[in-house]
Design an enzyme around this catalytic site. Structure first.
Site, mmCIF file in Angstrom:
data_model
loop_
_atom_site.group_PDB
_atom_site.id
_atom_site.type_symbol
_atom_site.label_atom_id
_atom_site.label_comp_id
_atom_site.label_asym_id
_atom_site.label_seq_id
_atom_site.Cartn_x
_atom_site.Cartn_y
_atom_site.Cartn_z
ATOM 1 N N TYR A 288 0.894 -1.286 -0.186
ATOM 2 C CA TYR A 288 0.058 -0.221 0.047
ATOM 3 C C TYR A 288 0.969 1.342 -0.030
ATOM 4 C CZ TYR A 288 -3.269 3.656 1.457
ATOM 5 O OH TYR A 288 -4.120 4.635 1.599
ATOM 6 N N TYR B 73 -2.129 5.127 9.290
ATOM 7 C CA TYR B 73 -1.628 3.930 9.009
ATOM 8 C C TYR B 73 -0.566 3.647 9.759
ATOM 9 C CZ TYR B 73 -1.063 0.290 5.250
ATOM 10 O OH TYR B 73 -0.955 -0.730 4.691
#
Length: 261
Positions: free
Chosen positions: A147, A157
């Protein structure tokens, strides 16, 4: 005849029909591949077996990638059914939920760091090492899911971005190590997709909306689009590609500035 006809592919990380791994499995099956699957905990076995059956597979094995014994056992068991392995899909990632929200430094801990890296990053070379004897000399391929948070600071994240950065380094080192044996290794950096795993990231809905509004295609990508890319990377059509990260994100990663319009 599909471009994966006769290929034997092991897929990890499929836990629902919303999983990116499911999109990959479906695309590979449509192109003629024979499939096998893993599940991580016993409560998921029945669900994974049902999805596997819909994809014409009865080969389902338990594999907790935190255990070298379980990793090795998967390939020992798989070897009883297949004479080799042409493809391996790494669709595995985990970090404690409390580490996936808020201030990066406040949320990170040694335990969260170690867990995220062991499950999300170390598992790739661990699986590749165990699969190596079955994949050697078959023009085989490994695909791992990453990602954008591996190379950009994405809100919430946090520690998973560090783990994905490690995963992407692992992709390159694995590719360099195994190329001479006819084994390729590539990564796909997919745009955000509403999966069960993604639901653990704080404010994920806002992230989806932002990416859809600001990437060149003005929409989010689908598991089918990621699946089709993975099928290509697992096939002989991509025989000259290894050690690369392919972005399937509607072009979001090319942006220097996020602007409306």
């Amino acid at each position: 005849m599909g471009f994966l006809q006769g290929k034997k592919i092991l897929i990890t990380g499929m836990i629902s029909e919303r999983s990116i791994a499911y999109g990959i499995a479906k695309a590979c099956r449509e192109q003629g591949a024979e499939l096998a699957f893993t599940y991580v905990v016993d409560k998921l076995e029945e669900r994974v077996r049902k999805m596997a059956a819909e994809l014409d597979s009865e080969l389902v094995f338990r594999c907790d990638v935190a255990s070298d014994d379980e990793i090795n056992q998967v390939f020992a068991d798989l070897g009883k059914h297949w004479d080799g392995l042409d493809g391996l899909v790494h669709s595995i990632g985990f970090a404690p939920k409390e580490a996936l929200s808020g201030d990066f430094l406040d949320s990170i801990s040694r335990e969260a760091f170690n867990t995220a890296h062991e499950i999300s990053a170390y598992s790739l070379p661990a699986l590749a090492k165990a699969a190596r004897p079955m994949m050697r000399g078959r023009n085989s391929a490994i695909v791992a899911l990453s990602y954008l948070g591996a190379v950009r600071a994405i809100p919430n994240y946090n520690v998973m971005g560090m783990a994905k950065a490690s995963l992407e380094a692992g992709i390159r080192f694995t590719a360099a190590c195994l190329g001479k044996e006819g084994i390729r290794c590539n990564g796909i950096s997919a745009g955000p997709i509403k999966t069960l795993a993604a639901s653990g990231i704080a404010d994920f809905g806002k992230l989806l909306g932002h990416v859809a509004a600001h990437n060149p295609l003005r929409r989010n990508v689908t598991i089918e689009e990621v699946g089709n890319t993975a099928a290509f990377l697992l096939s002989d059509l991509s025989s000259g590609i290894t050690g690369e990260i392919t972005y399937v994100d509607g072009g979001y990663s090319i942006n220097a500035l996020s602007t409306e319009g």
